[in-house]
Design a protein around this motif. Sequence first.
Motif, PDB file in Angstrom:
ATOM      1  N   LEU A 151      29.200  91.900 -31.539  1.00 17.95           N
ATOM      2  CA  LEU A 151      29.524  90.482 -31.681  1.00 17.95           C
ATOM      3  C   LEU A 151      29.704  90.105 -33.144  1.00 17.95           C
ATOM      4  O   LEU A 151      30.660  89.411 -33.512  1.00 17.95           O
ATOM      5  CB  LEU A 151      28.408  89.655 -31.041  1.00 17.95           C
ATOM      6  CG  LEU A 151      28.668  88.168 -30.840  1.00 17.95           C
ATOM      7  CD1 LEU A 151      29.848  87.935 -29.903  1.00 17.95           C
ATOM      8  CD2 LEU A 151      27.423  87.485 -30.287  1.00 17.95           C
ATOM      9  N   PHE A 152      28.803  90.575 -33.985  1.00 18.07           N
ATOM     10  CA  PHE A 152      28.878  90.270 -35.412  1.00 18.07           C
ATOM     11  C   PHE A 152      30.135  90.868 -36.038  1.00 18.07           C
ATOM     12  O   PHE A 152      30.852  90.203 -36.798  1.00 18.07           O
ATOM     13  CB  PHE A 152      27.622  90.791 -36.113  1.00 18.07           C
ATOM     14  CG  PHE A 152      27.617  90.575 -37.600  1.00 18.07           C
ATOM     15  CD1 PHE A 152      27.344  89.325 -38.133  1.00 18.07           C
ATOM     16  CD2 PHE A 152      27.895  91.620 -38.469  1.00 18.07           C
ATOM     17  CE1 PHE A 152      27.355  89.113 -39.501  1.00 18.07           C
ATOM     18  CE2 PHE A 152      27.903  91.428 -39.843  1.00 18.07           C
ATOM     19  CZ  PHE A 152      27.628  90.167 -40.353  1.00 18.07           C
ATOM     20  N   LEU A 153      30.413  92.126 -35.720  1.00 16.26           N
ATOM     21  CA  LEU A 153      31.600  92.779 -36.275  1.00 16.26           C
ATOM     22  C   LEU A 153      32.881  92.096 -35.812  1.00 16.26           C
ATOM     23  O   LEU A 153      33.828  91.925 -36.591  1.00 16.26           O
ATOM     24  CB  LEU A 153      31.618  94.256 -35.873  1.00 16.26           C
ATOM     25  CG  LEU A 153      30.612  95.166 -36.575  1.00 16.26           C
ATOM     26  CD1 LEU A 153      30.645  96.554 -35.953  1.00 16.26           C
ATOM     27  CD2 LEU A 153      30.908  95.249 -38.065  1.00 16.26           C
ATOM     28  N   GLY A 154      32.927  91.694 -34.531  1.00 13.04           N
ATOM     29  CA  GLY A 154      34.105  91.013 -34.015  1.00 13.04           C
ATOM     30  C   GLY A 154      34.352  89.693 -34.715  1.00 13.04           C
ATOM     31  O   GLY A 154      35.493  89.372 -35.079  1.00 13.04           O
ATOM     32  N   LEU A 155      33.288  88.910 -34.922  1.00  6.98           N
ATOM     33  CA  LEU A 155      33.436  87.627 -35.611  1.00  6.98           C
ATOM     34  C   LEU A 155      33.865  87.825 -37.062  1.00  6.98           C
ATOM     35  O   LEU A 155      34.730  87.103 -37.574  1.00  6.98           O
ATOM     36  CB  LEU A 155      32.122  86.847 -35.545  1.00  6.98           C
ATOM     37  CG  LEU A 155      31.735  86.295 -34.166  1.00  6.98           C
ATOM     38  CD1 LEU A 155      30.348  85.683 -34.216  1.00  6.98           C
ATOM     39  CD2 LEU A 155      32.751  85.273 -33.684  1.00  6.98           C
ATOM     40  N   MET A 156      33.272  88.809 -37.728  1.00  4.73           N
ATOM     41  CA  MET A 156      33.647  89.086 -39.110  1.00  4.73           C
ATOM     42  C   MET A 156      35.102  89.532 -39.217  1.00  4.73           C
ATOM     43  O   MET A 156      35.829  89.131 -40.131  1.00  4.73           O
ATOM     44  CB  MET A 156      32.716  90.156 -39.697  1.00  4.73           C
ATOM     45  CG  MET A 156      31.278  89.697 -39.895  1.00  4.73           C
ATOM     46  SD  MET A 156      31.153  88.317 -41.081  1.00  4.73           S
ATOM     47  CE  MET A 156      31.683  89.109 -42.585  1.00  4.73           C
ATOM     48  N   PRO A 239      40.778  95.182 -40.098  1.00  9.29           N
ATOM     49  CA  PRO A 239      40.228  94.079 -39.293  1.00  9.29           C
ATOM     50  C   PRO A 239      40.758  94.065 -37.862  1.00  9.29           C
ATOM     51  O   PRO A 239      40.017  93.746 -36.925  1.00  9.29           O
ATOM     52  CB  PRO A 239      40.660  92.826 -40.057  1.00  9.29           C
ATOM     53  CG  PRO A 239      40.870  93.285 -41.459  1.00  9.29           C
ATOM     54  CD  PRO A 239      41.401  94.667 -41.334  1.00  9.29           C
ATOM     55  N   ALA A 240      42.042  94.411 -37.675  1.00  6.33           N
ATOM     56  CA  ALA A 240      42.614  94.433 -36.322  1.00  6.33           C
ATOM     57  C   ALA A 240      41.929  95.491 -35.471  1.00  6.33           C
ATOM     58  O   ALA A 240      41.601  95.248 -34.294  1.00  6.33           O
ATOM     59  CB  ALA A 240      44.119  94.693 -36.398  1.00  6.33           C
ATOM     60  N   ARG A 241      41.682  96.665 -36.045  1.00  7.28           N
ATOM     61  CA  ARG A 241      41.017  97.726 -35.292  1.00  7.28           C
ATOM     62  C   ARG A 241      39.564  97.385 -35.005  1.00  7.28           C
ATOM     63  O   ARG A 241      39.054  97.624 -33.905  1.00  7.28           O
ATOM     64  CB  ARG A 241      41.111  99.041 -36.075  1.00  7.28           C
ATOM     65  CG  ARG A 241      42.475  99.703 -35.986  1.00  7.28           C
ATOM     66  CD  ARG A 241      42.519 100.998 -36.754  1.00  7.28           C
ATOM     67  NE  ARG A 241      43.720 101.758 -36.453  1.00  7.28           N
ATOM     68  CZ  ARG A 241      44.083 102.858 -37.091  1.00  7.28           C
ATOM     69  NH1 ARG A 241      43.344 103.321 -38.089  1.00  7.28           N
ATOM     70  NH2 ARG A 241      45.189 103.497 -36.745  1.00  7.28           N
ATOM     71  N   ILE A 242      38.877  96.816 -35.986  1.00  5.35           N
ATOM     72  CA  ILE A 242      37.470  96.445 -35.781  1.00  5.35           C
ATOM     73  C   ILE A 242      37.360  95.398 -34.677  1.00  5.35           C
ATOM     74  O   ILE A 242      36.462  95.479 -33.821  1.00  5.35           O
ATOM     75  CB  ILE A 242      36.851  95.927 -37.089  1.00  5.35           C
ATOM     76  CG1 ILE A 242      36.702  97.070 -38.102  1.00  5.35           C
ATOM     77  CG2 ILE A 242      35.495  95.282 -36.828  1.00  5.35           C
ATOM     78  CD1 ILE A 242      36.177  96.626 -39.451  1.00  5.35           C
ATOM     79  N   LEU A 243      38.261  94.418 -34.677  1.00 10.16           N
ATOM     80  CA  LEU A 243      38.229  93.378 -33.652  1.00 10.16           C
ATOM     81  C   LEU A 243      38.440  93.981 -32.263  1.00 10.16           C
ATOM     82  O   LEU A 243      37.725  93.629 -31.311  1.00 10.16           O
ATOM     83  CB  LEU A 243      39.311  92.337 -33.947  1.00 10.16           C
ATOM     84  CG  LEU A 243      39.339  91.103 -33.034  1.00 10.16           C
ATOM     85  CD1 LEU A 243      38.030  90.336 -33.119  1.00 10.16           C
ATOM     86  CD2 LEU A 243      40.506  90.199 -33.407  1.00 10.16           C
ATOM     87  N   ALA A 244      39.396  94.890 -32.138  1.00  9.32           N
ATOM     88  CA  ALA A 244      39.667  95.511 -30.840  1.00  9.32           C
ATOM     89  C   ALA A 244      38.503  96.398 -30.403  1.00  9.32           C
ATOM     90  O   ALA A 244      38.052  96.335 -29.244  1.00  9.32           O
ATOM     91  CB  ALA A 244      40.954  96.327 -30.914  1.00  9.32           C
TER      92      ALA A 244
END
Length: 264
Positions: A151-156, A239-244
């Motif tokens: 959750l934290f990584l997705g928000l960041m 950031p795109a990869r981390i979000l996915a």
Amino acid sequence: MIAPHFDLIYLYSWAVVLLLFFLSGAFVLFAAYFRLDQMEEHFIASYVVGINRRILGNGPFGRMRRVREIGTLTGRLTHVQMLDLHAVMEAETFPEHLKKWLRIPGYLFQFGVTGAALLLLWLGIGWICVTVSRPANDLQLLGIAGLIACLFLGLMAAFAKVWVSFFRLAEIESLLKKSYFVARNQRVLGNGAYGRYCRLSHISHMLLMDDDFLSKSDPFAMDEVAGFPSHLRRLVVIPARILAYSFLGYLVIHLGGKAFGVFT
């Protein structure tokens, strides 16, 4: 007394989201039966619009799908539509009096999706807080830690994409001057928050595409993509990869924990 009020607000919020989806569908259904023929007459050279007319048929769901496909052509493109350059070019000159029948349901659907995402985020955070407040074994604590990390990584990552879209997008797009789709997105999607976010997302997809797809969809941009600076490539792609991956990781941990009885 506070918790029941929050539960009631939560339920009312879902009702509003469902109403937005219903209104969006109602607009699309009206356009499907009273505006679709005029819309499709505009696309003379388009392969995508023609094949959709034959494949999807004239039933209510088929006609609604055809309207949504045209709506996508006038906004944020899909990978399949990128292969039909004629359709994308024709969509840029789409009549304004018809475009409103695509914009209104599009805006309603976007608001509905945004609201649903925020409510699911609220639900996830609330579930984590309740689970943490209860006695838990080591495996449960490990799973909860993994959920919080995702959750934290997705928000960041989402905040990072928003920051890049506002403060580095002009520099990034200046390195892709030969790309038709980058210039097209500037004209069509605009400079609003959503438009800039979509423009950045499209560039991240371009940088992740294989050469074969890029040669068919945007061949003039191949040299610029190949020579794209590595520090800016990381700024767009990571950031795109981390979000996915964070979204996928949250689903895997949560659903796996439920399936194997870790989260009871």
